[in-house]
Design a protein around this motif. Structure first.
Motif, mmCIF file in Angstrom:
data_model
loop_
_atom_site.group_PDB
_atom_site.id
_atom_site.type_symbol
_atom_site.label_atom_id
_atom_site.label_comp_id
_atom_site.label_asym_id
_atom_site.label_seq_id
_atom_site.Cartn_x
_atom_site.Cartn_y
_atom_site.Cartn_z
ATOM 1 N N GLN A 44 5.463 -11.767 -51.955
ATOM 2 C CA GLN A 44 4.055 -11.939 -52.343
ATOM 3 C C GLN A 44 3.812 -11.421 -53.761
ATOM 4 O OE1 GLN A 44 2.878 -13.750 -50.050
ATOM 5 N NE2 GLN A 44 4.392 -13.166 -48.509
ATOM 6 N N LEU A 45 4.340 -10.251 -54.097
ATOM 7 C CA LEU A 45 4.062 -9.651 -55.407
ATOM 8 C C LEU A 45 4.635 -10.465 -56.559
ATOM 9 C CD1 LEU A 45 4.463 -5.771 -55.091
ATOM 10 C CD2 LEU A 45 2.403 -7.168 -54.997
ATOM 11 N N HIS A 46 5.846 -10.931 -56.404
ATOM 12 C CA HIS A 46 6.512 -11.581 -57.534
ATOM 13 C C HIS A 46 5.948 -12.960 -57.843
ATOM 14 C CE1 HIS A 46 10.378 -8.892 -57.575
ATOM 15 N NE2 HIS A 46 9.261 -8.206 -57.736
ATOM 16 N N GLY A 47 5.050 -13.453 -57.018
ATOM 17 C CA GLY A 47 4.362 -14.696 -57.327
ATOM 18 C C GLY A 47 3.083 -14.493 -58.104
ATOM 19 N N ASP A 48 2.725 -13.244 -58.402
ATOM 20 C CA ASP A 48 1.469 -12.954 -59.090
ATOM 21 C C ASP A 48 1.623 -13.190 -60.590
ATOM 22 O OD1 ASP A 48 -1.238 -11.177 -58.380
ATOM 23 O OD2 ASP A 48 -0.604 -11.030 -60.473
ATOM 24 N N PRO A 49 0.655 -13.835 -61.242
ATOM 25 C CA PRO A 49 0.796 -14.126 -62.676
ATOM 26 C C PRO A 49 0.814 -12.888 -63.564
ATOM 27 C CG PRO A 49 -1.411 -14.692 -61.907
ATOM 28 C CD PRO A 49 -0.597 -14.404 -60.680
ATOM 29 N N MET A 50 0.334 -11.746 -63.066
ATOM 30 C CA MET A 50 0.369 -10.530 -63.875
ATOM 31 C C MET A 50 1.777 -9.965 -64.011
ATOM 32 S SD MET A 50 -2.588 -9.837 -65.166
ATOM 33 C CE MET A 50 -2.700 -8.078 -65.495
ATOM 34 N N MET A 51 2.738 -10.560 -63.317
ATOM 35 C CA MET A 51 4.126 -10.127 -63.475
ATOM 36 C C MET A 51 4.595 -10.268 -64.918
ATOM 37 S SD MET A 51 5.934 -8.986 -60.795
ATOM 38 C CE MET A 51 7.622 -9.563 -61.028
ATOM 39 N N TRP A 52 4.088 -11.265 -65.634
ATOM 40 C CA TRP A 52 4.508 -11.438 -67.029
ATOM 41 C C TRP A 52 4.072 -10.255 -67.874
ATOM 42 C CZ3 TRP A 52 7.945 -14.956 -68.442
ATOM 43 C CH2 TRP A 52 8.144 -16.061 -67.611
ATOM 44 N N LEU A 53 2.835 -9.816 -67.716
ATOM 45 C CA LEU A 53 2.370 -8.666 -68.471
ATOM 46 C C LEU A 53 3.116 -7.404 -68.040
ATOM 47 C CD1 LEU A 53 -1.231 -8.041 -69.597
ATOM 48 C CD2 LEU A 53 0.054 -6.127 -68.661
ATOM 49 N N PRO A 70 10.823 -21.499 -64.530
ATOM 50 C CA PRO A 70 11.908 -22.247 -63.891
ATOM 51 C C PRO A 70 11.594 -22.736 -62.474
ATOM 52 C CG PRO A 70 12.347 -19.909 -63.741
ATOM 53 C CD PRO A 70 11.045 -20.047 -64.478
ATOM 54 N N ARG A 71 10.373 -22.634 -62.006
ATOM 55 C CA ARG A 71 9.901 -23.265 -60.771
ATOM 56 C C ARG A 71 10.597 -22.756 -59.501
ATOM 57 N NH1 ARG A 71 9.464 -29.576 -62.894
ATOM 58 N NH2 ARG A 71 7.999 -29.154 -64.589
ATOM 59 N N HIS A 72 10.967 -21.498 -59.492
ATOM 60 C CA HIS A 72 11.635 -20.946 -58.312
ATOM 61 C C HIS A 72 10.723 -20.993 -57.088
ATOM 62 C CE1 HIS A 72 15.139 -19.568 -60.470
ATOM 63 N NE2 HIS A 72 14.394 -18.921 -61.339
ATOM 64 N N ILE A 73 9.443 -20.696 -57.269
ATOM 65 C CA ILE A 73 8.546 -20.640 -56.119
ATOM 66 C C ILE A 73 8.387 -22.025 -55.502
ATOM 67 C CG2 ILE A 73 6.191 -20.114 -55.373
ATOM 68 C CD1 ILE A 73 6.083 -17.964 -57.509
ATOM 69 N N ASP A 100 3.707 -22.964 -45.435
ATOM 70 C CA ASP A 100 3.166 -21.692 -44.965
ATOM 71 C C ASP A 100 3.794 -20.491 -45.679
ATOM 72 O OD1 ASP A 100 1.546 -23.038 -43.227
ATOM 73 O OD2 ASP A 100 2.815 -22.706 -41.463
ATOM 74 N N THR A 101 4.855 -20.723 -46.416
ATOM 75 C CA THR A 101 5.543 -19.615 -47.075
ATOM 76 C C THR A 101 5.048 -19.379 -48.498
ATOM 77 O OG1 THR A 101 7.341 -21.024 -47.928
ATOM 78 C CG2 THR A 101 7.602 -20.110 -45.716
ATOM 79 N N ARG A 102 4.021 -20.092 -48.917
ATOM 80 C CA ARG A 102 3.492 -19.897 -50.271
ATOM 81 C C ARG A 102 3.074 -18.439 -50.475
ATOM 82 N NH1 ARG A 102 0.940 -24.404 -52.818
ATOM 83 N NH2 ARG A 102 -0.793 -23.066 -53.356
ATOM 84 N N PRO A 103 3.558 -17.781 -51.529
ATOM 85 C CA PRO A 103 3.125 -16.400 -51.762
ATOM 86 C C PRO A 103 1.664 -16.350 -52.174
ATOM 87 C CG PRO A 103 4.511 -17.170 -53.571
ATOM 88 C CD PRO A 103 4.549 -18.234 -52.522
#
Length: 299
Positions: free
Chosen positions: A17-26, A259-262, A272-275
């Motif tokens: 769940q966390l690694h799909g958050d856009p704030m990961m870049w910052l 790179p579209r991993h998600i 149903d697995t969407r973060p």
């Protein structure tokens, strides 16, 4: 390899769940600022990489590694880790004081890089409004021992909860310093080389990101860099505003970027697995998997 392999973490994990958050870049930019303050670690990077000529490429390769380990199959993740270990085994760096050489895959250096990353991810996401409870934060750190294993660390020696991570930083702080290499990394982050046509965008967007990432550093890092930082309350307000803005962008648009991993993981395992951040509020369900064995986590 089965097409329904959930990988090292899987959709029930906090990591997913966390690694799909856009704030990961910052958060990744904050991690670079922090990592650069360890003299031996930053020296190993600058003496062995094309950071000066291809810093953007290095950043993207790091993001690709995190995405592969998080959302790829078990085989993908293990292969990525083996590649990193193979590269690191060949590399050494020289101490400018006496010229003595040391390996860049020394456990203490790998541990510093790992801890600076996971601390930055947790700190920025929580401070920007992502609903990560204390239990979920501890679960995340325990899960990330798997990422540490992939780069060559003994998982048992890696902090697996917030208290242990805080104790680690307290222990290592006397070793941190503002070296010429750290100044170089900080200068790049503030003003990266950019083609002339993109310089207005750098001034408008990137420099704001870099300032906010710098502001999110701990106070001791500000003291070492010697650069002023906004008051903590102002940084928190800006992080929350940035988080709201970025999370308002539909995920189907954000995840189209390379790179579209998600997208590949969701296609492999089902919609149903969407973060999503709201799934973190189901911490008992998520933590059930965390409290089991690592094999159960992968199931």
């Amino acid at each position: 390899m089965s097409t329904d392999d959930p990988g090292l973490f899987g959709p029930r994990s906090v990591t997913w769940q966390l690694h799909g958050d856009p704030m990961m870049w910052l958060a990744g930019v904050r991690a670079l600022y922090l990592q650069a303050l360890h003299p031996r670690a930053v020296r190993g990077v600058l003496q062995n990489s094309d950071f000066r000529r291809d810093a953007w490429g290095r950043l993207l390769r790091t993001a690709d590694f995190v995405g592969t380990v998080t959302y790829g199959t078990t085989e993908d993740a293990e292969r990525a880790g083996a590649r990193v270990r193979r590269i690191h085994r060949r590399l050494t760096a020289a101490d400018p004081a006496g010229g003595a050489r040391y390996r860049v895959d020394e456990p203490e250096l790998l541990l510093w890089v790992h801890c600076a990353e996971v601390d930055s991810y947790l700190h920025v996401l929580r401070r920007s409004g992502c609903p990560v409870s204390d239990d979920a934060a501890d679960a995340y750190l325990t899960e990330q021992r798997e990422s540490a294993r992939l780069v060559g660390l003994d998982p048992a020696a890696v902090p697996g909860e917030r208290a242990a991570l805080a104790a680690y930083f307290a222990r290592v702080r006397p070793e941190l310093a503002l070296t010429p290499e750290a100044r170089e990394v900080a200068a790049f982050l503030r003003r990266p080389p950019t083609p002339a046509v993109l310089r207005p965008a750098r001034a408008l967007l990137w420099q704001r990101v870099a300032r906010l990432a710098y502001g999110a550093l701990p106070a001791y890092a500000h003291d070492l860099y010697g650069l002023p930082a906004p008051p903590p309350a102002a940084v928190t307000r800006r992080l929350c505003a940035t988080g709201r803005l970025l999370r308002a962008v539909p995920s189907r648009l954000r995840w189209q970027l390379p790179p579209r991993h998600i997208l590949r993981a969701v296609h492999r395992l089902g919609p149903d697995t969407r973060p999503a951040p709201y799934k973190l509020r189901r911490s008992p369900a998520i933590l059930d998997g965390q409290r089991g064995t690592q094999g159960e986590l992968r199931g």
